[in-house]
Design a protein around this motif. Sequence first.
Motif, short mmCIF file in Angstrom:
data_model
loop_
_atom_site.label_atom_id
_atom_site.label_comp_id
_atom_site.label_asym_id
_atom_site.label_seq_id
_atom_site.Cartn_x
_atom_site.Cartn_y
_atom_site.Cartn_z
N PRO A 86 0.82 -1.24 0.00
CA PRO A 86 0.00 0.00 0.00
C PRO A 86 0.84 1.27 0.00
O PRO A 86 0.32 2.35 -0.24
CB PRO A 86 -0.82 -0.13 1.29
N PHE A 87 2.16 1.21 0.33
CA PHE A 87 3.01 2.40 0.38
C PHE A 87 4.02 2.42 -0.76
O PHE A 87 5.13 2.93 -0.62
CB PHE A 87 3.75 2.47 1.71
N ALA A 88 3.66 1.86 -1.87
CA ALA A 88 4.58 1.82 -3.01
C ALA A 88 4.86 3.23 -3.51
O ALA A 88 4.00 4.12 -3.47
CB ALA A 88 3.98 0.96 -4.12
N ASP A 89 6.09 3.45 -3.96
CA ASP A 89 6.50 4.76 -4.51
C ASP A 89 5.77 5.01 -5.82
O ASP A 89 5.93 4.24 -6.78
CB ASP A 89 8.01 4.76 -4.73
N PRO A 90 4.95 6.06 -5.86
CA PRO A 90 4.21 6.31 -7.10
C PRO A 90 5.10 6.84 -8.22
O PRO A 90 4.68 6.91 -9.37
CB PRO A 90 3.18 7.37 -6.68
#
Length: 352
Positions: free
Chosen positions: A30-34
């Motif tokens: 859920p905290f992947a680097d966009p």
Amino acid sequence: MSSQEIPEEKHLPSEQGDAHHGGVAVADDPFADPGLPVHKPRIQDIDERAAKRSERTVAMLFTLSMLATIAFIASYVIFPVDKIVYIFPIGKVSALNFALGITLGVALFCIGAGAVHWARTLMSDVEVAAERHEIAAPQEVKAQVLQDFADGASESGIGRRPLIRNTLLGAMAMVPLAGVVLLRDLGPLPEEKLRKTLWAKGKLLINQNTMEPLRPEDVLVGSLTFAMPEGLDEHQHDFQVQIAKAALMIVRIQPDDIKDKQELEWSHDGIVAYSKICTHVGCPISLYEQQTHHVLCPCHQSTFDLSDGARVIFGPAGHALPQLRIGVNDEGFLEALGDFEEPVGPAFWERG
């Protein structure tokens, strides 16, 4: 509650979820680097005419800053300290303070606005992601930093755009002048005020007790008389300032008892005039010994010999009392033949 009373959970989504059946999709991270957004070029990046307009705008702001700095300095000359003006809606304010505030504010604002406009329109706006690293950077990182700095300077266009560079340097060089001018607020310029008094050729010696001009016969041998220059009034607003430099003590000594040749030449029939202000810290001298011709400062006991050029014979004073050259005018009154030859009072800058 029995097991029969528990409702079936037929409508709950499954653990994995199914978008087609109303389920909730759960991302693996859920905290992947966009990632960085796609860079969009500005109009200045693709149109050199727009870049030139921005360059002229920045240069204009820097030039306005220089003009405001010049106006700041000119305000010190143009506006007197006591001039009051009415400014709507502020009201009555000091013209000098208002002018200084406006001009300095414009000078600083234009530098800031010019720098911001330069950065937003002409400098590179490409975002770069950099990984965090330890404080003690390795050599390759240091080299990269220096290279990035060089690249930043190159991308800023400061080398390719001399108009911006020159006006920026001019504005940055002139703004500190405002701070130099502020040193003027430390106090009024001394000019010659510490070296000059109200005594001048032809000024009558006025007895401070009777407020009448002194005649030679008014000064008895062994007496001490205090005098001030003609024209000085106790009701003047600067009386204390002027008398602190011009206060005079008159003593009559037998001419044969005067040891100093210049003192004898500057006296009249044994009447000598010396500054009343002690050369130590400026206390008024008021004690006189008739037999020795010594005068004593009551503050720190500096003692001067009035029969020998008022030289210091005791105490912390570092210099003799200045003597005033005197004479008698056609009407028989004692008068000054000029000002003191050296500054009166405490020694400063080795007597000027």
